[in-house]
Design an enzyme around this catalytic site. Structure first.
Site, PDB file in Angstrom:
ATOM      1  CG  ASP A  28      -1.950   1.182   0.995  1.00 43.06           C
ATOM      2  OD1 ASP A  28      -2.363   1.460  -0.309  1.00 43.06           O
ATOM      3  OD2 ASP A  28      -2.768   1.269   2.070  1.00 43.06           O
ATOM      4  NE  ARG A  32      -1.542   6.277   1.383  1.00 46.59           N
ATOM      5  CZ  ARG A  32      -1.464   5.480   2.456  1.00 46.59           C
ATOM      6  NH1 ARG A  32      -1.581   5.688   3.510  1.00 46.59           N
ATOM      7  NH2 ARG A  32      -1.815   4.534   1.356  1.00 46.59           N
ATOM      8  CG  HIS A  45       0.083   1.959  -9.466  1.00 47.81           C
ATOM      9  ND1 HIS A  45      -0.256   1.389  -8.192  1.00 47.81           N
ATOM     10  CD2 HIS A  45      -0.823   2.663 -10.156  1.00 47.81           C
ATOM     11  CE1 HIS A  45      -1.143   1.771  -7.379  1.00 47.81           C
ATOM     12  NE2 HIS A  45      -1.569   2.482  -8.701  1.00 47.81           N
ATOM     13  CG  LEU A 139       9.484 -17.483  -3.128  1.00 55.51           C
ATOM     14  CD1 LEU A 139       8.955 -17.455  -1.342  1.00 55.51           C
ATOM     15  CD2 LEU A 139       9.865 -15.743  -3.465  1.00 55.51           C
TER      16      LEU A 139
HETATM   17  C1  FPP Z   1      -2.235   0.255  -3.739  1.00 62.84           C
HETATM   18  O1  FPP Z   1      -0.740   1.771  -3.758  1.00 62.84           O
HETATM   19  C2  FPP Z   1      -1.102  -0.186  -4.728  1.00 62.84           C
HETATM   20  C3  FPP Z   1      -1.474  -1.108  -5.547  1.00 62.84           C
HETATM   21  C4  FPP Z   1      -3.273  -1.023  -5.249  1.00 62.84           C
HETATM   22  C5  FPP Z   1      -0.803  -2.169  -6.528  1.00 62.84           C
HETATM   23  C6  FPP Z   1      -0.130  -2.920  -6.434  1.00 62.84           C
HETATM   24  C7  FPP Z   1       0.965  -2.825  -7.399  1.00 62.84           C
HETATM   25  C8  FPP Z   1       1.991  -3.368  -7.861  1.00 62.84           C
HETATM   26  C9  FPP Z   1       3.089  -2.424  -6.738  1.00 62.84           C
HETATM   27  C10 FPP Z   1       2.733  -3.190  -9.375  1.00 62.84           C
HETATM   28  C11 FPP Z   1       2.623  -4.454  -9.735  1.00 62.84           C
HETATM   29  C12 FPP Z   1       2.502  -5.675  -9.204  1.00 62.84           C
HETATM   30  C13 FPP Z   1       3.179  -6.013  -9.686  1.00 62.84           C
HETATM   31  C14 FPP Z   1       3.185  -7.873  -9.062  1.00 62.84           C
HETATM   32  C15 FPP Z   1       3.837  -6.449 -10.491  1.00 62.84           C
HETATM   33  P1  FPP Z   1      -2.549   2.390  -3.408  1.00 62.84           P
HETATM   34  O2  FPP Z   1      -2.515   3.072  -4.892  1.00 62.84           O
HETATM   35  O3  FPP Z   1      -3.314   2.274  -2.850  1.00 62.84           O
HETATM   36  O4  FPP Z   1      -1.650   3.963  -3.134  1.00 62.84           O
HETATM   37  P2  FPP Z   1      -2.121   4.866  -1.763  1.00 62.84           P
HETATM   38  O5  FPP Z   1      -2.783   4.669  -1.206  1.00 62.84           O
HETATM   39  O6  FPP Z   1      -1.377   5.648  -1.568  1.00 62.84           O
HETATM   40  O7  FPP Z   1      -3.278   5.480  -3.055  1.00 62.84           O
END
Ligand code: FPP
Length: 248
Positions: A28, A32, A45, A139
């Protein structure tokens, strides 16, 4: 809550005999992280993929058996079409770029969630990588995609009912172990440790059944800042805790 960035270089020794077998992570804070730099959310991302690589590499190196990453929830479809399509593209790129690394390092890819709800190209790519890596044993990397814990439990309940109706399962045979096997994680041990980054302390519909006895760890860093050192700190904290599983 203020979010610290981890700059500590010192890493104490981990007790290899008391490592979690299965670590689950709610990644998460990408948005931000980007907002703090006046960048578009999708850059967060993209930066988050570096953390995915670092954590996978560390888990493999330290001998953790299973790593489950919450990459896309059923709720994430509510985000803008542009953000959703970037996330799908990043996932596709990740799969394409990481296959060699997975083969070299004994990493087996698995998916939990409703894979058939993902774009066809992504589904095909996931199937391809899962098939290619199926014999790898070092893994198990699980990506939770189009995943929701309640939906997963409901699917398992429906499976149990269908098995019972077909005469293959007696209701009294459905105990916790049998039910666990009907979940997407059916062949895996439950997570011992659940990490959520960004300082938020919620489980957000992730692995609801499976985390019953997991240690919960709220990392005070945004996901793109979560690297090997922050992961190490989470494991050090895990090793300080005494797990009693309801006993004394
Ligand atoms: C949450 O941050 C993150 C996500 C919803 C997506 C996670 C994805 C990745 C790390 C990249 C792709 C993953 C792989 C495995 C290739 P948020 O956008 O909710 O952050 P915020 O709460 O600060 O807005």
């Amino acid at each position: 809550m203020p979010v610290k960035s981890v700059s500590r270089k010192v890493q104490g020794a981990l007790d290899r005999k008391r490592l979690p077998r299965h670590v689950a992570v709610i990644m998460d804070g990408n948005g931000r992280w980007a907002a703090a730099r006046h960048l578009p959310r999708v850059m967060g991302h993209r930066a988050g993929i570096r953390s995915v690589r670092a954590v996978v590499e560390a888990a493999r190196e330290w001998g953790i058996q299973v790593l489950t990453l919450y990459a896309f929830s059923r709720e994430n479809w509510k985000r803008s079409a542009a953000e959703v399509s970037t996330l799908m593209r990043l996932l596709d790129e990740y799969l394409r770029r990481e296959l060699d690394n997975m083969m070299r390092n004994g990493i087996r890819l698995g998916v939990i969630g409703e894979i058939q709800g993902l774009p066809e190209k992504v589904q095909a790519h996931l199937e391809e990588v899962m098939k290619a890596t199926a014999g790898n044993r070092r893994l198990r990397l699980n990506l939770a995609l189009n995943y929701g814990g309640r939906a997963e439990i409901l699917r398992a309940v429906r499976l149990a009912i269908a098995e019972a109706q077909a005469g293959r399962l007696k209701p009294e045979e459905l105990d916790e172990a049998a039910f666990s096997r009907l979940l997407d994680t059916g062949d895996l041990p439950d997570p011992d440790l659940l990490i959520r980054t960004s300082g938020e302390s919620r489980v957000s519909n992730f692995l609801l059944w499976q985390i019953s006895y997991a240690e919960l760890y709220w990392a005070p860093v945004l996901w793109p800042d979560f690297g090997k050192e922050a992961f190490h700190q989470a494991l050090e904290e895990f090793q300080k805790r005494e797990r009693r599983f309801g006993g004394r």
